[in-house]
Design an enzyme around this catalytic site. Structure first.
Site, PDB file in Angstrom:
ATOM      1  N   ASN A   9      52.477  45.190  37.658  1.00 46.51           N
ATOM      2  CA  ASN A   9      51.283  45.006  36.830  1.00 46.51           C
ATOM      3  C   ASN A   9      51.105  43.503  36.611  1.00 46.51           C
ATOM      4  O   ASN A   9      51.848  42.892  35.857  1.00 46.51           O
ATOM      5  CB  ASN A   9      51.485  45.735  35.490  1.00 46.51           C
ATOM      6  CG  ASN A   9      50.377  45.446  34.509  1.00 46.51           C
ATOM      7  OD1 ASN A   9      49.310  44.951  34.890  1.00 46.51           O
ATOM      8  ND2 ASN A   9      50.619  45.754  33.236  1.00 46.51           N
ATOM      9  N   LYS A  11      48.682  41.887  35.226  1.00 45.19           N
ATOM     10  CA  LYS A  11      47.944  41.485  34.019  1.00 45.19           C
ATOM     11  C   LYS A  11      46.880  40.438  34.396  1.00 45.19           C
ATOM     12  O   LYS A  11      46.301  40.530  35.476  1.00 45.19           O
ATOM     13  CB  LYS A  11      48.926  41.001  32.944  1.00 45.19           C
ATOM     14  CG  LYS A  11      50.066  42.014  32.745  1.00 45.19           C
ATOM     15  CD  LYS A  11      50.917  41.761  31.555  1.00 45.19           C
ATOM     16  CE  LYS A  11      52.015  42.817  31.508  1.00 45.19           C
ATOM     17  NZ  LYS A  11      52.787  42.785  30.281  1.00 45.19           N
ATOM     18  N   HIS A 107      47.872  50.992  28.871  1.00 46.78           N
ATOM     19  CA  HIS A 107      48.934  49.990  28.752  1.00 46.78           C
ATOM     20  C   HIS A 107      48.998  49.503  27.300  1.00 46.78           C
ATOM     21  O   HIS A 107      47.977  49.439  26.614  1.00 46.78           O
ATOM     22  CB  HIS A 107      48.662  48.822  29.697  1.00 46.78           C
ATOM     23  CG  HIS A 107      49.787  47.845  29.713  1.00 46.78           C
ATOM     24  ND1 HIS A 107      49.891  46.848  28.780  1.00 46.78           N
ATOM     25  CD2 HIS A 107      50.884  47.760  30.499  1.00 46.78           C
ATOM     26  CE1 HIS A 107      51.002  46.169  29.006  1.00 46.78           C
ATOM     27  NE2 HIS A 107      51.624  46.699  30.046  1.00 46.78           N
ATOM     28  N   GLU A 109      49.083  46.740  25.964  1.00 49.70           N
ATOM     29  CA  GLU A 109      48.134  45.669  25.598  1.00 49.70           C
ATOM     30  C   GLU A 109      46.730  46.240  25.386  1.00 49.70           C
ATOM     31  O   GLU A 109      45.973  45.731  24.559  1.00 49.70           O
ATOM     32  CB  GLU A 109      48.167  44.567  26.666  1.00 49.70           C
ATOM     33  CG  GLU A 109      49.444  43.741  26.539  1.00 49.70           C
ATOM     34  CD  GLU A 109      50.064  43.321  27.864  1.00 49.70           C
ATOM     35  OE1 GLU A 109      49.360  43.218  28.874  1.00 49.70           O
ATOM     36  OE2 GLU A 109      51.298  43.105  27.871  1.00 49.70           O
ATOM     37  N   GLU A 180      56.858  52.686  28.266  1.00 50.60           N
ATOM     38  CA  GLU A 180      57.038  51.248  28.066  1.00 50.60           C
ATOM     39  C   GLU A 180      57.190  50.969  26.568  1.00 50.60           C
ATOM     40  O   GLU A 180      56.174  50.890  25.850  1.00 50.60           O
ATOM     41  CB  GLU A 180      55.828  50.480  28.599  1.00 50.60           C
ATOM     42  CG  GLU A 180      55.631  50.627  30.094  1.00 50.60           C
ATOM     43  CD  GLU A 180      54.888  49.433  30.671  1.00 50.60           C
ATOM     44  OE1 GLU A 180      55.437  48.805  31.581  1.00 50.60           O
ATOM     45  OE2 GLU A 180      53.792  49.112  30.185  1.00 50.60           O
ATOM     46  N   GLY A 186      57.452  41.951  28.037  1.00 49.34           N
ATOM     47  CA  GLY A 186      57.264  40.503  28.041  1.00 49.34           C
ATOM     48  C   GLY A 186      58.179  39.752  27.091  1.00 49.34           C
ATOM     49  O   GLY A 186      58.002  38.571  26.840  1.00 49.34           O
ATOM     50  N   SER A 226      60.331  44.294  30.604  1.00 48.57           N
ATOM     51  CA  SER A 226      61.313  43.286  30.999  1.00 48.57           C
ATOM     52  C   SER A 226      62.228  43.735  32.149  1.00 48.57           C
ATOM     53  O   SER A 226      63.420  43.431  32.171  1.00 48.57           O
ATOM     54  CB  SER A 226      62.145  42.836  29.787  1.00 48.57           C
ATOM     55  OG  SER A 226      61.312  42.207  28.834  1.00 48.57           O
TER      56      SER A 226
HETATM   57  P1  PGA Z   1      57.118  42.873  31.601  1.00 42.76           P
HETATM   58  O1  PGA Z   1      55.768  43.767  31.460  1.00 42.76           O
HETATM   59  O2  PGA Z   1      57.860  43.413  32.801  1.00 42.76           O
HETATM   60  O3  PGA Z   1      56.641  41.475  31.787  1.00 42.76           O
HETATM   61  O4  PGA Z   1      57.887  43.105  30.343  1.00 42.76           O
HETATM   62  C1  PGA Z   1      55.764  45.143  31.737  1.00 42.76           C
HETATM   63  C2  PGA Z   1      54.391  45.719  31.537  1.00 42.76           C
HETATM   64  O5  PGA Z   1      53.691  45.250  30.615  1.00 42.76           O
HETATM   65  O6  PGA Z   1      53.939  46.612  32.267  1.00 42.76           O
END
Ligand code: PGA
Length: 264
Positions: A9, A11, A107, A109, A180, A186, A226
């Site tokens: 992903n 983003k 997601h 976010e 998640e 992140g 992560s």
């Molecule tokens: P990250 O993001 O691997 O940077 O923690 C995962 C995601 O948001 O799908």
């Protein structure tokens, strides 16, 4: 056997040129390196599936750079309506035409930064299932929800509203769930293998209760938060983790390739 899905992903990262460059490099890796050729065989045999989710404006160039069917493209979001007066939105027919096979829905976010509700996400999920683009539906708890012992209740309520109108066949064949935990996205804080497995096992149990054992056995459940090459192998070895949704570590092709290697 459930095919492992390794999904990146991106983003709001990587424009059209960077996306094409990434796809070209990944295609070269599949064709020219021993590990890449092993990965390509695993994809052709249906053991592994590779997905990248570039931003909307990079989807077409990523698609055009493909030399094979080894890489699937996903959108990161959609509007649930097909067309109309929705300024700034993108529809399922548009992303399908641009080359997407999957769409990420819900997601964290989208849920927490853009305030999408369970009701909004149910509409998007149903719209995706009525199209030819398959959903990767994300759920996960906040840190305070985990600390107050509410993880299971949150996961159950996010799923309940999403899949109340789905059938067993649809769940078995068309839906991918991504677990998640929001506190792991992140932040560099990965859920432990045991915590990730416990949540994914719980999701499968919920699916079994609602849709039966056959559907829940076929349902693919990803972990995200992560993930990096150092922890992807042990997460993937958990019984109920069928793949990974990777943010930061999917942006550089070398690190994405290393994660793919741990799925073989
Ligand atoms: P990250 O993001 O691997 O940077 O923690 C995962 C995601 O948001 O799908």
């Amino acid at each position: 056997m459930r095919a492992k899905m390794i999904a990146g992903n991106w983003k709001m990262n990587s424009g059209a040129a960077a996306a094409a460059d990434f796809v070209e490099k990944l295609e070269t890796w599949f064709a020219d390196s021993p590990e890449g050729r092993q990965a390509a065989s695993a994809v052709r045999e249906g053991r592994v599936e590779i997905v990248i989710a570039p931003p909307f404006t990079s989807i077409a160039s990523a698609h055009a750079a493909k030399k094979s069917d080894l890489i699937n493209i996903a959108a990161q979001n959609i509007h649930h309506r097909q067309k109309g007066a929705f300024t700034g939105e993108i529809s399922l027919p548009m992303i399908e035409e641009a080359g997407c096979r999957y769409v990420i829905i819900g997601h964290s976010e989208r849920r927490h930064v853009f305030k999408e509700t369970n009701e909004d996400l149910e509409k998007k999920l149903i719209a995706a299932l009525e199209s030819r683009v398959l959903p990767i539906f994300c759920i996960g708890e906040l840190l305070e929800e985990r600390e107050s012992g509410d993880t299971k209740r949150v996961l159950a309520s996010q799923l309940e509203s999403a899949w109340r109108s789905l059938t067993s066949d649809v769940v078995a064949e068309m839906v991918v769930i991504a677990y998640e935990p929001v506190w792991a996205i992140g932040t560099g804080k990965t859920a432990s293998d045991a915590d990730a497995e416990e949540a994914c096992d719980y999701i499968r149990t919920l699916a079994c209760d609602k849709f039966g054992i056959a559907a829940s056995d076929s349902l693919r459940i990803l972990y995200g938060g992560s993930v990096k090459p150092e922890n992807s192998g042990s997460l993937l070895s958990q019984k109920n983790i069928d793949g990974l949704l990777i943010g930061g570590a999917s942006l550089e092709v070398e690190s994405f390739e290393k994660i793919i290697e741990t799925s073989l």
